[in-house]
Motif scaffolding. Structure first.
Motif, PDB file in Angstrom:
ATOM      1  N   ALA A  16       4.061  14.833  -9.526  1.00  0.00           N
ATOM      2  CA  ALA A  16       5.454  14.426  -9.739  1.00  0.00           C
ATOM      3  C   ALA A  16       5.505  13.138 -10.555  1.00  0.00           C
ATOM      4  N   VAL A  17       6.598  12.961 -11.299  1.00  0.00           N
ATOM      5  CA  VAL A  17       6.793  11.757 -12.111  1.00  0.00           C
ATOM      6  C   VAL A  17       6.974  10.548 -11.192  1.00  0.00           C
ATOM      7  N   ASP A  18       6.349   9.454 -11.543  1.00  0.00           N
ATOM      8  CA  ASP A  18       6.455   8.189 -10.806  1.00  0.00           C
ATOM      9  C   ASP A  18       5.906   8.270  -9.380  1.00  0.00           C
ATOM     10  N   GLU A  19       5.027   9.226  -9.093  1.00  0.00           N
ATOM     11  CA  GLU A  19       4.391   9.307  -7.782  1.00  0.00           C
ATOM     12  C   GLU A  19       2.894   9.498  -7.971  1.00  0.00           C
ATOM     13  N   ASN A  20       2.152   9.161  -6.926  1.00  0.00           N
ATOM     14  CA  ASN A  20       0.716   9.424  -6.943  1.00  0.00           C
ATOM     15  C   ASN A  20       0.260   9.681  -5.510  1.00  0.00           C
ATOM     16  N   GLY A  21      -0.983  10.043  -5.371  1.00  0.00           N
ATOM     17  CA  GLY A  21      -1.481  10.438  -4.058  1.00  0.00           C
ATOM     18  C   GLY A  21      -2.165   9.343  -3.276  1.00  0.00           C
ATOM     19  N   PHE A  22      -2.096   8.075  -3.745  1.00  0.00           N
ATOM     20  CA  PHE A  22      -2.855   7.012  -3.100  1.00  0.00           C
ATOM     21  C   PHE A  22      -2.497   6.852  -1.619  1.00  0.00           C
ATOM     22  N   THR A  23      -1.228   6.664  -1.328  1.00  0.00           N
ATOM     23  CA  THR A  23      -0.817   6.401   0.059  1.00  0.00           C
ATOM     24  C   THR A  23      -1.094   7.608   0.943  1.00  0.00           C
ATOM     25  N   TYR A  24      -0.918   8.804   0.391  1.00  0.00           N
ATOM     26  CA  TYR A  24      -1.217   9.995   1.168  1.00  0.00           C
ATOM     27  C   TYR A  24      -2.710  10.055   1.509  1.00  0.00           C
ATOM     28  N   GLY A  25      -3.536   9.654   0.554  1.00  0.00           N
ATOM     29  CA  GLY A  25      -4.969   9.626   0.814  1.00  0.00           C
ATOM     30  C   GLY A  25      -5.320   8.626   1.902  1.00  0.00           C
ATOM     31  N   LEU A  60       0.807  -1.218   0.000  1.00  0.00           N
ATOM     32  CA  LEU A  60       0.000   0.000   0.000  1.00  0.00           C
ATOM     33  C   LEU A  60       0.842   1.270   0.000  1.00  0.00           C
ATOM     34  N   ILE A  61       2.154   1.099   0.022  1.00  0.00           N
ATOM     35  CA  ILE A  61       3.050   2.266  -0.009  1.00  0.00           C
ATOM     36  C   ILE A  61       3.538   2.433  -1.440  1.00  0.00           C
ATOM     37  N   LEU A  62       2.929   3.338  -2.141  1.00  0.00           N
ATOM     38  CA  LEU A  62       3.236   3.554  -3.558  1.00  0.00           C
ATOM     39  C   LEU A  62       4.102   4.796  -3.726  1.00  0.00           C
ATOM     40  N   GLY A  63       5.357   4.578  -4.100  1.00  0.00           N
ATOM     41  CA  GLY A  63       6.268   5.693  -4.302  1.00  0.00           C
ATOM     42  C   GLY A  63       7.069   6.019  -3.044  1.00  0.00           C
ATOM     43  N   PRO A  64       7.946   7.004  -3.151  1.00  0.00           N
ATOM     44  CA  PRO A  64       8.827   7.384  -2.024  1.00  0.00           C
ATOM     45  C   PRO A  64       8.094   8.233  -0.994  1.00  0.00           C
ATOM     46  N   TRP A 104      -2.593  16.618   2.983  1.00  0.00           N
ATOM     47  CA  TRP A 104      -3.302  17.122   1.809  1.00  0.00           C
ATOM     48  C   TRP A 104      -2.353  17.928   0.931  1.00  0.00           C
ATOM     49  N   ARG A 105      -1.570  18.807   1.540  1.00  0.00           N
ATOM     50  CA  ARG A 105      -0.647  19.630   0.758  1.00  0.00           C
ATOM     51  C   ARG A 105       0.466  18.787   0.136  1.00  0.00           C
ATOM     52  N   THR A 106       0.945  17.790   0.871  1.00  0.00           N
ATOM     53  CA  THR A 106       2.000  16.933   0.348  1.00  0.00           C
ATOM     54  C   THR A 106       1.479  16.053  -0.779  1.00  0.00           C
ATOM     55  N   ALA A 107       0.259  15.549  -0.646  1.00  0.00           N
ATOM     56  CA  ALA A 107      -0.342  14.726  -1.696  1.00  0.00           C
ATOM     57  C   ALA A 107      -0.541  15.533  -2.975  1.00  0.00           C
ATOM     58  N   THR A 108      -0.877  16.801  -2.823  1.00  0.00           N
ATOM     59  CA  THR A 108      -1.064  17.656  -3.992  1.00  0.00           C
ATOM     60  C   THR A 108       0.229  17.778  -4.789  1.00  0.00           C
ATOM     61  N   ALA A 109       1.352  17.928  -4.060  1.00  0.00           N
ATOM     62  CA  ALA A 109       2.650  18.021  -4.728  1.00  0.00           C
ATOM     63  C   ALA A 109       3.058  16.686  -5.330  1.00  0.00           C
ATOM     64  N   ALA A 110       2.836  15.601  -4.592  1.00  0.00           N
ATOM     65  CA  ALA A 110       3.243  14.278  -5.078  1.00  0.00           C
ATOM     66  C   ALA A 110       2.422  13.856  -6.294  1.00  0.00           C
TER      67      ALA A 110
END
Length: 478
Positions: free
Chosen positions: A445-454, A297-301, A436-442
């Motif tokens: 970004a290339v090779d990132e998404n907001g799933f884990t932040y959500g 469930l941890i997608l990306g850095p 929320w703010r970090t997910a917006t930036a991620a």
């Protein structure tokens, strides 16, 4: 610089004292004996500000201990910070004590000359078990150079892996006529503590004064720790808040002209500490939550981005704090707090019923704000309720000595629990905003998404609601 934890005790003896037998204290040990001559020049302000905080700064020259030494109180003894011998006080040591010295100049205040007969008891592996020093001392104070003070004493210093003085050694010293010294250090014997007039009269005044003094001492302890690169942020911030809460709740019983703008100055300092503390809390909190998630469930850095974002806020805040701590504004604040230790800002006699009355007002205000917050569920209301509960808790702590013990403990326990749960709620609210703010930036970004932040965001929303429900249950007596 080098740090060493020093754990020692001092024993007063007369001139004819005979050191007892030492060669059989520890099985399979050996003794190294060595005569040592030491000359120590102690430095402090003219007002002895360092000594007032149990800080000892000296320039030592001797057979094997030459250098600058700063001794700092520690829960297990004292930490000795050493620097190489030089004519001038090393900048790094001067910086550590600058707050405690209130920015005042440091000058030689005493010279102590010691003829030491050192006895080092070593284990079979060569490790130090205990050191017994037989010291013949003479000293002079800088302001009274013609008066020579001389005495003899025994110092017992524990080795790094020795927990306490061997019982047989303690018994033999006592049987030979040694007794625990009344002075904690040689300097304190040369420069006895300056005592002023009694600061308090009534039991209620003592309660206020002792509570304020405890917080002031913790602020100074935090100052030294921060200047050494440590992170006593939480304890220092809490002490600052407790002191500020005292001024807010009991301010009408104090001398308003003496308090002046100190409330605002404490608020300013607490805010500087809070910027760093909030980053600490969020870094630890979110790191634990990420570690608890299944790896799939941890997608990306995610962890790296969150930590980097919080560090980007924390480092400038730490720099801002360091700059503020060397400012005239901050040093003036410390100077006022130092004065309050001996001259508390009392305008008139404080009575027990006045303390109880104002503590009850703080509690009633906290109760009212909590009812409002639990009714409307607004973040702002819950935040105000948290601050009121905090003040009620600290007021209960302060007036505990003048209240029935069981009642005092009950009040402290209740408002502490409310304060803690509302703090958990607030941490979750802060986390949701950050995520929320970090997910917006991620998300861009290339090779990132907001799933884990959500996912983390949803967990924090759930945690906030759980904390709010627990507060409601406690308030309802459940």
């Amino acid at each position: 610089m080098k740090d060493v934890l020093e754990r020692e005790s001092k024993w007063a003896v007369d001139r004819n004292f005979t050191l007892p037998r030492l060669d059989d204290l520890v099985t399979n040990s050996r003794i190294e004996e060595l005569p040592v001559e030491l000359t120590s020049t102690y430095f402090d302000t003219a007002e002895r500000d360092l000594l007032a905080h149990d800080l000892t700064l000296r320039r030592r020259e001797g057979d094997d201990e030459s250098g600058w030494q700063l001794k700092i109180p520690h829960s297990r003894g004292r930490v000795e910070v050493t620097a190489r011998l030089s004519d001038e006080l090393p900048h790094e040591l001067a910086e550590v004590v600058n707050g405690a010295a209130l920015g005042r100049p440091l000058n030689a205040v005493a010279t102590v000359h010691t003829l030491r007969r050192r006895h080092r008891i070593l284990g079979s592996d060569g490790e130090l078990i205990v050191e017994i020093d037989d010291d013949t001392v003479d000293s002079t104070a800088a302001d009274q150079p013609a008066e020579l003070l001389a005495w003899r004493e025994i110092e017992v210093e524990l080795g790094p892996n020795t927990d306490k003085i061997p019982t047989i050694l303690r018994d033999r010293l006592a049987e030979a006529g040694a007794r625990m010294a009344s002075y904690p250090s040689k300097l304190s014997r040369v420069l006895p503590e300056r005592t002023g007039p009694a600061a308090t009269n009534s039991r209620a005044e003592r309660a206020v004064h002792e509570y304020m003094t405890t917080q002031i001492d913790l602020i100074f302890v935090g100052d030294v720790g921060l200047r050494r690169g440590e992170e006593p942020i939480h304890d220092t911030r809490v002490a600052t808040r407790r002191l500020r809460s005292t001024l807010r709740v009991f301010g009408k019983l104090l001398n308003r002209s003496a308090i002046g703008e100190i409330d605002n100055e404490l608020k300013w300092y607490a805010a500087l500490l809070g910027d760093i503390r909030d980053c600490h809390v969020q870094r630890r909190r979110l790191a634990e939550e990420i570690n608890a998630l299944p790896p799939e469930l941890i997608l990306g850095p995610v962890a790296a981005r969150i930590d980097a974002a919080l560090l980007a806020r924390q480092l400038p805040s730490r720099n801002a704090l360091a700059e503020a701590m060397n400012s005239p504004r901050y040093l003036r604040l410390l100077a006022t707090l130092q004065t309050w230790k001996s001259q508390p800002p009392f305008e008139r006699r404080i009575r027990r019923r006045q303390l109880v009355k104002r503590a009850r007002r703080a509690a009633s205000k906290a109760d009212r704000r909590l009812v409002t917050a639990l009714h409307n569920h607004r973040h702002e209301s819950l935040h105000r309720a948290r601050k009121a509960a905090k003040r009620a808790r600290y007021a209960a702590e302060l007036h505990k000595p003048v209240l029935k013990p069981a009642r005092a403990r009950s009040n402290i326990k209740y408002y502490k629990k409310i304060h803690r749960l509302l703090g958990d709620y607030n941490d979750s609210v802060v986390s949701t905003d950050f995520l929320w703010r970090t997910a917006t930036a991620a998300g861009t970004a290339v090779d990132e998404n907001g799933f884990t932040y959500g996912l983390l965001y949803a967990n924090e929303v759930h945690a906030a609601e759980g904390a709010r429900q627990r507060v409601a249950a406690v308030a309802a007596g459940e």
